[in-house]
Write a protein that holds these residues in place. Sequence first.
Motif, PDB file in Angstrom:
ATOM      1  N   ILE A   1      30.484 -21.543   7.607  1.00 45.82           N
ATOM      2  CA  ILE A   1      30.035 -20.571   8.613  1.00 45.82           C
ATOM      3  C   ILE A   1      28.852 -21.137   9.394  1.00 45.82           C
ATOM      4  CG2 ILE A   1      29.028 -18.286   8.983  1.00 45.82           C
ATOM      5  CD1 ILE A   1      30.633 -17.288   6.586  1.00 45.82           C
ATOM      6  N   ALA A   2      27.851 -21.646   8.681  1.00 47.25           N
ATOM      7  CA  ALA A   2      26.660 -22.178   9.354  1.00 47.25           C
ATOM      8  C   ALA A   2      27.006 -23.372  10.235  1.00 47.25           C
ATOM      9  CB  ALA A   2      25.602 -22.569   8.321  1.00 47.25           C
ATOM     10  N   ARG A   3      27.848 -24.267   9.729  1.00 42.47           N
ATOM     11  CA  ARG A   3      28.224 -25.440  10.531  1.00 42.47           C
ATOM     12  C   ARG A   3      28.939 -25.023  11.815  1.00 42.47           C
ATOM     13  NH1 ARG A   3      31.271 -29.146   6.481  1.00 42.47           N
ATOM     14  NH2 ARG A   3      31.650 -27.127   5.600  1.00 42.47           N
ATOM     15  N   GLY A   4      29.722 -23.946  11.730  1.00 39.92           N
ATOM     16  CA  GLY A   4      30.426 -23.463  12.912  1.00 39.92           C
ATOM     17  C   GLY A   4      29.523 -22.751  13.904  1.00 39.92           C
ATOM     18  N   LEU A   5      28.399 -22.215  13.416  1.00 42.27           N
ATOM     19  CA  LEU A   5      27.495 -21.450  14.276  1.00 42.27           C
ATOM     20  C   LEU A   5      26.408 -22.309  14.923  1.00 42.27           C
ATOM     21  CD1 LEU A   5      26.950 -18.260  12.075  1.00 42.27           C
ATOM     22  CD2 LEU A   5      28.389 -18.471  14.111  1.00 42.27           C
TER      23      LEU A   5
ATOM     24  N   VAL B   1      31.817 -17.668  21.048  1.00 39.70           N
ATOM     25  CA  VAL B   1      32.766 -17.405  19.970  1.00 39.70           C
ATOM     26  C   VAL B   1      32.871 -18.674  19.132  1.00 39.70           C
ATOM     27  CG1 VAL B   1      35.170 -16.891  19.394  1.00 39.70           C
ATOM     28  CG2 VAL B   1      34.053 -15.697  21.285  1.00 39.70           C
ATOM     29  N   ALA B   2      32.667 -18.513  17.819  1.00 38.61           N
ATOM     30  CA  ALA B   2      32.768 -19.639  16.897  1.00 38.61           C
ATOM     31  C   ALA B   2      34.039 -19.479  16.080  1.00 38.61           C
ATOM     32  CB  ALA B   2      31.553 -19.672  15.972  1.00 38.61           C
ATOM     33  N   ILE B   3      34.803 -20.544  15.956  1.00 35.72           N
ATOM     34  CA  ILE B   3      36.018 -20.526  15.148  1.00 35.72           C
ATOM     35  C   ILE B   3      35.687 -21.215  13.826  1.00 35.72           C
ATOM     36  CG2 ILE B   3      38.411 -21.275  14.983  1.00 35.72           C
ATOM     37  CD1 ILE B   3      38.430 -21.255  18.106  1.00 35.72           C
ATOM     38  N   ILE B   4      35.781 -20.447  12.747  1.00 32.03           N
ATOM     39  CA  ILE B   4      35.401 -20.933  11.420  1.00 32.03           C
ATOM     40  C   ILE B   4      36.671 -21.110  10.586  1.00 32.03           C
ATOM     41  CG2 ILE B   4      33.987 -20.508   9.369  1.00 32.03           C
ATOM     42  CD1 ILE B   4      32.341 -20.604  11.984  1.00 32.03           C
TER      43      ILE B   4
ATOM     44  N   GLY C   1      41.661 -18.708   4.141  1.00 32.15           N
ATOM     45  CA  GLY C   1      42.731 -17.857   4.656  1.00 32.15           C
ATOM     46  C   GLY C   1      43.163 -18.214   6.073  1.00 32.15           C
ATOM     47  N   GLY C   2      42.601 -19.270   6.624  1.00 31.25           N
ATOM     48  CA  GLY C   2      42.919 -19.681   7.992  1.00 31.25           C
ATOM     49  C   GLY C   2      41.699 -19.584   8.887  1.00 31.25           C
ATOM     50  N   GLU C   3      41.913 -19.781  10.176  1.00 31.88           N
ATOM     51  CA  GLU C   3      40.810 -19.734  11.126  1.00 31.88           C
ATOM     52  C   GLU C   3      40.408 -18.291  11.427  1.00 31.88           C
ATOM     53  OE1 GLU C   3      42.094 -21.942  14.546  1.00 31.88           O
ATOM     54  OE2 GLU C   3      41.502 -23.847  13.642  1.00 31.88           O
ATOM     55  N   VAL C   4      39.094 -18.070  11.496  1.00 32.17           N
ATOM     56  CA  VAL C   4      38.552 -16.754  11.819  1.00 32.17           C
ATOM     57  C   VAL C   4      37.611 -16.926  13.003  1.00 32.17           C
ATOM     58  CG1 VAL C   4      37.222 -14.785  10.970  1.00 32.17           C
ATOM     59  CG2 VAL C   4      38.684 -16.053   9.393  1.00 32.17           C
ATOM     60  N   GLU C   5      37.726 -16.028  13.974  1.00 30.89           N
ATOM     61  CA  GLU C   5      36.869 -16.078  15.161  1.00 30.89           C
ATOM     62  C   GLU C   5      35.724 -15.081  15.005  1.00 30.89           C
ATOM     63  OE1 GLU C   5      39.371 -15.365  18.552  1.00 30.89           O
ATOM     64  OE2 GLU C   5      40.019 -17.460  18.611  1.00 30.89           O
ATOM     65  N   TYR C   6      34.510 -15.577  15.257  1.00 32.00           N
ATOM     66  CA  TYR C   6      33.306 -14.754  15.195  1.00 32.00           C
ATOM     67  C   TYR C   6      32.603 -14.825  16.544  1.00 32.00           C
ATOM     68  CZ  TYR C   6      33.723 -14.688  10.096  1.00 32.00           C
ATOM     69  OH  TYR C   6      34.162 -14.510   8.811  1.00 32.00           O
ATOM     70  N   LYS C   7      32.169 -13.692  17.010  1.00 33.68           N
ATOM     71  CA  LYS C   7      31.369 -13.644  18.235  1.00 33.68           C
ATOM     72  C   LYS C   7      29.906 -13.523  17.822  1.00 33.68           C
ATOM     73  CE  LYS C   7      30.756 -11.236  22.604  1.00 33.68           C
ATOM     74  NZ  LYS C   7      31.224 -10.143  23.446  1.00 33.68           N
ATOM     75  N   ILE C   8      29.045 -14.310  18.449  1.00 34.26           N
ATOM     76  CA  ILE C   8      27.611 -14.263  18.133  1.00 34.26           C
ATOM     77  C   ILE C   8      26.988 -13.132  18.950  1.00 34.26           C
ATOM     78  CG2 ILE C   8      25.432 -15.527  18.207  1.00 34.26           C
ATOM     79  CD1 ILE C   8      27.105 -18.110  17.905  1.00 34.26           C
TER      80      ILE C   8
ATOM     81  N   ASN D   1      16.237 -22.052  24.662  1.00 38.84           N
ATOM     82  CA  ASN D   1      17.606 -21.927  25.144  1.00 38.84           C
ATOM     83  C   ASN D   1      18.453 -20.965  24.310  1.00 38.84           C
ATOM     84  OD1 ASN D   1      17.981 -23.435  22.844  1.00 38.84           O
ATOM     85  ND2 ASN D   1      18.793 -25.239  23.880  1.00 38.84           N
ATOM     86  N   GLY D   2      17.908 -20.420  23.215  1.00 38.18           N
ATOM     87  CA  GLY D   2      18.602 -19.408  22.435  1.00 38.18           C
ATOM     88  C   GLY D   2      19.752 -19.909  21.593  1.00 38.18           C
ATOM     89  N   GLN D   3      19.715 -21.148  21.151  1.00 35.18           N
ATOM     90  CA  GLN D   3      20.787 -21.687  20.315  1.00 35.18           C
ATOM     91  C   GLN D   3      20.569 -21.360  18.848  1.00 35.18           C
ATOM     92  OE1 GLN D   3      21.040 -25.908  21.060  1.00 35.18           O
ATOM     93  NE2 GLN D   3      22.816 -25.585  22.386  1.00 35.18           N
ATOM     94  N   VAL D   4      21.674 -21.352  18.100  1.00 35.46           N
ATOM     95  CA  VAL D   4      21.609 -21.191  16.656  1.00 35.46           C
ATOM     96  C   VAL D   4      21.136 -22.509  16.066  1.00 35.46           C
ATOM     97  CG1 VAL D   4      22.911 -20.727  14.550  1.00 35.46           C
ATOM     98  CG2 VAL D   4      23.495 -19.510  16.649  1.00 35.46           C
ATOM     99  N   ILE D   5      20.037 -22.451  15.291  1.00 32.92           N
ATOM    100  CA  ILE D   5      19.491 -23.640  14.640  1.00 32.92           C
ATOM    101  C   ILE D   5      19.172 -23.295  13.191  1.00 32.92           C
ATOM    102  CG2 ILE D   5      18.521 -24.634  16.760  1.00 32.92           C
ATOM    103  CD1 ILE D   5      15.766 -23.567  15.835  1.00 32.92           C
ATOM    104  N   PHE D   6      18.766 -24.304  12.419  1.00 35.83           N
ATOM    105  CA  PHE D   6      18.345 -24.105  11.034  1.00 35.83           C
ATOM    106  C   PHE D   6      17.224 -23.074  10.994  1.00 35.83           C
ATOM    107  CE2 PHE D   6      15.593 -24.972   7.449  1.00 35.83           C
ATOM    108  CZ  PHE D   6      16.509 -25.081   6.403  1.00 35.83           C
ATOM    109  N   GLY D   7      17.341 -22.092  10.122  1.00 32.92           N
ATOM    110  CA  GLY D   7      16.325 -21.063   9.965  1.00 32.92           C
ATOM    111  C   GLY D   7      16.552 -19.827  10.807  1.00 32.92           C
ATOM    112  N   ALA D   8      17.488 -19.891  11.743  1.00 32.41           N
ATOM    113  CA  ALA D   8      17.753 -18.737  12.618  1.00 32.41           C
ATOM    114  C   ALA D   8      18.485 -17.641  11.846  1.00 32.41           C
ATOM    115  CB  ALA D   8      18.584 -19.165  13.819  1.00 32.41           C
ATOM    116  N   THR D   9      18.254 -16.411  12.258  1.00 33.87           N
ATOM    117  CA  THR D   9      18.988 -15.263  11.724  1.00 33.87           C
ATOM    118  C   THR D   9      19.998 -14.863  12.792  1.00 33.87           C
ATOM    119  OG1 THR D   9      17.053 -14.565  10.453  1.00 33.87           O
ATOM    120  CG2 THR D   9      18.764 -12.910  10.856  1.00 33.87           C
TER     121      THR D   9
END
Length: 159
Positions: A127-131, A139-142, A146-153, A84-92
């Motif tokens: 970061i990892a917990r958010g991903l 989009v993950a909000i971490i 300094g506040g919330e930062v939005e990251y796109k995978i 399913n292409g999810q972010v899991i432990f060990g993923a890059t």
Amino acid sequence: MNKIPMTLNGAKKLRKELERLKNFQRPAIIRAIAEAREYGDLKENAEYHAAREQQGFCEGRIKQIESKLSNAQIIDITKLAPSNGQVIFGATVTIENLDSQEKQTYCIVGDDEADFKQNLISINSPIARGLVGKNKEDVAIIQTPGGEVEYKILNIEYL
């Protein structure tokens, strides 16, 4: 005791360090202690005390590594890669900061393997917990100091 998640590469590095400590460093320290004893009075023998201190650090590290390996849950990401292409432990994971457009690639690893300079982040880091659990293009909000930062995978790899 709880199992400690660890990647295959992390376990290999620890085994390699353990082998080096047991087969090379420990015998060298034993030789240094024997040589220092030949100098005579042990009370004021700096070489002897330094070698004994080094021996204590070496033996402590050996016990620490053996404990970690005995409690390790070694995870081979190539055999676990979900379809399913999810972010899991060990993923890059390659992510992009939506504010600065800065791109970064991280591998999610166990606590003992984490090295931010090599882009290896702990599974317990913000970061990892958010991903974890997110998919490509999500989009993950971490939460950062300094506040919330939005990251796109941008990409997820299982190397």
